[in-house]
Design a protein around this motif. Structure first.
Motif, PDB file in Angstrom:
ATOM      1  N   GLU A  99      -1.212   5.211   2.309  1.00 54.64           N
ATOM      2  CA  GLU A  99       0.001   4.889   3.052  1.00 54.64           C
ATOM      3  C   GLU A  99       0.067   3.393   3.299  1.00 54.64           C
ATOM      4  N   ASP A 100       1.289   2.906   3.545  1.00 54.25           N
ATOM      5  CA  ASP A 100       1.484   1.513   3.912  1.00 54.25           C
ATOM      6  C   ASP A 100       1.224   1.339   5.407  1.00 54.25           C
ATOM      7  N   VAL A 101       0.617   0.220   5.759  1.00 53.78           N
ATOM      8  CA  VAL A 101       0.325  -0.107   7.160  1.00 53.78           C
ATOM      9  C   VAL A 101       0.700  -1.562   7.407  1.00 53.78           C
ATOM     10  N   SER A 104       8.863  -1.486   5.729  1.00 52.04           N
ATOM     11  CA  SER A 104       7.777  -0.586   5.363  1.00 52.04           C
ATOM     12  C   SER A 104       8.130   0.848   5.678  1.00 52.04           C
ATOM     13  N   ALA A 143       6.036   3.090   6.171  1.00 50.88           N
ATOM     14  CA  ALA A 143       4.821   3.679   6.732  1.00 50.88           C
ATOM     15  C   ALA A 143       5.010   4.113   8.170  1.00 50.88           C
ATOM     16  N   ASP A 144       6.071   4.831   8.454  1.00 50.86           N
ATOM     17  CA  ASP A 144       6.285   5.323   9.808  1.00 50.86           C
ATOM     18  C   ASP A 144       5.268   6.383  10.152  1.00 50.86           C
ATOM     19  N   GLN A 176       1.388   1.472  12.392  1.00 47.72           N
ATOM     20  CA  GLN A 176       2.578   1.997  11.734  1.00 47.72           C
ATOM     21  C   GLN A 176       3.680   2.151  12.776  1.00 47.72           C
ATOM     22  N   ARG A 177       4.910   2.073  12.322  1.00 49.73           N
ATOM     23  CA  ARG A 177       6.048   2.170  13.223  1.00 49.73           C
ATOM     24  C   ARG A 177       6.287   3.613  13.649  1.00 49.73           C
TER      25      ARG A 177
END
Length: 320
Positions: free
Chosen positions: A198-200, A310, A312-313, A223-224
């Motif tokens: 995942e994106d962070v 992003s 990456a929620d 993450q949001r």
């Protein structure tokens, strides 16, 4: 006997291997002397029987037949999946029987058995895995707090895909002709961990020590959440080459700020905070119940993504 990290056996070798689900728990050797008692030892050799009172009844399952078994103690979540965070509350209570009993009523464990090392007075260490497995399954040890899940022979790619589809930790591949080597991390057993990616957003870092002095030892990432807050999801300290770590250090120094970007502020000692504008991709095994990443490893920077863009929620269950 321990497994070595690796890849699936080749298609040409596939039929020579068995495949078992990789469990996320506490490894235990189970001693059944045949007198109705049971003794459990952890990998360290420490006795852990007292931590799991619900497993004492296993001592009578084989009558007077003595046996030594290998397995993993798990704590299962509401979906029936192993949850290591739940298990942590049960570990370390071998000498606190009253507390262990109270927790056993609230968070019972389940013992998964996958090997037999000694049976009816004879050692089985030099017996091939396939025959040991057959002997284990013939014992029919399946109860409320223990079970003997099956192993699949061949079809490794399908078995690995199934673990991924069901959100399981991974797969253990065991060569059918392998003997049992106590204390050895053997190539005859291969473990494959399913990593999610995942994106962070990087919000801080911790200084390295020793040869990493002056460089980041770990980055603190978030993450949001649905309401736009940057929620802390953990520290990542592995996955970089020396060159990559040096380059990351320069980016972090340029973004340094005196204000923590995470909401709420995590209890991390010695952190340096940065403006939340660097996006990275990390691999990890699972999440804790609080939403933290377990066993995270850095994969790459994502300069193609802005922190505001992003995807990456945080998953819904970790919001709020």
């Amino acid at each position: 006997m321990l497994a070595t990290p690796g890849r699936l056996p080749s298609a040409a070798q596939d039929a020579r291997w068995a495949y078992e689900t990789k469990q996320d728990g506490q490894r235990a050797v189970v001693y059944l002397p045949g007198d109705g008692s049971v003794l459990l030892r952890a990998r360290s050799g420490a006795e852990i029987t007292g931590a799991y009172p619900e497993l004492r009844a296993l001592g009578g399952e084989l009558g007077r037949v003595p046996a030594i078994l290998d397995g993993e103690v798990l704590a299962l979540d509401e979906r029936g999946r192993a949850d290591f965070q739940l298990l942590q509350g049960r570990m370390g209570l071998a000498h606190a029987p009253a507390r262990a009993a109270r927790l056993a009523a609230r968070v019972p464990v389940h013992l998964v058995l996958f090997d037999v090392l000694h049976l009816e007075g004879g050692p089985l260490l030099r017996v091939p895995y396939a025959k040991r497995r057959a002997r284990l399954e013939s014992l029919a040890l399946d109860g409320a707090y223990w079970s003997t899940p099956g192993a699949v022979v061949g079809h490794g790619a399908e078995a690995l895909r199934a673990t991924r589809e069901h959100g399981l930790e991974g797969l253990v591949c065991k060569r059918l002709d392998s003997v049992y080597e106590p204390g050895v991390r053997s190539r005859a057993w291969i473990k494959i961990r399913n990593l999610r990616a995942e994106d962070v957003i990087v919000g801080g870092w911790l200084p390295g020590k020793g040869r990493l002095t002056g460089l980041p030892g770990a980055v603190l990432v978030g993450q949001r959440s649905a309401d736009g807050r940057l929620r802390y999801v953990g520290g990542v300290g592995t996955g970089w080459s020396e060159t990559e770590r040096t380059g990351l250090a320069a980016l972090l120094r340029a973004a340094e700020t005196g204000v923590c970007p995470f909401d709420p502020v995590p209890a991390v000692t010695g952190a340096h905070w940065v403006l939340p504008r660097l996006v990275g991709e990390v691999g990890y095994s699972t999440r804790t119940r609080a939403g933290l990443l377990r066993q995270p490893s850095w994969l790459r920077l994502r300069p193609d993504l802005a922190a505001e863009e992003s995807a990456a929620d945080l998953p819904t269950e970790f919001d709020g």
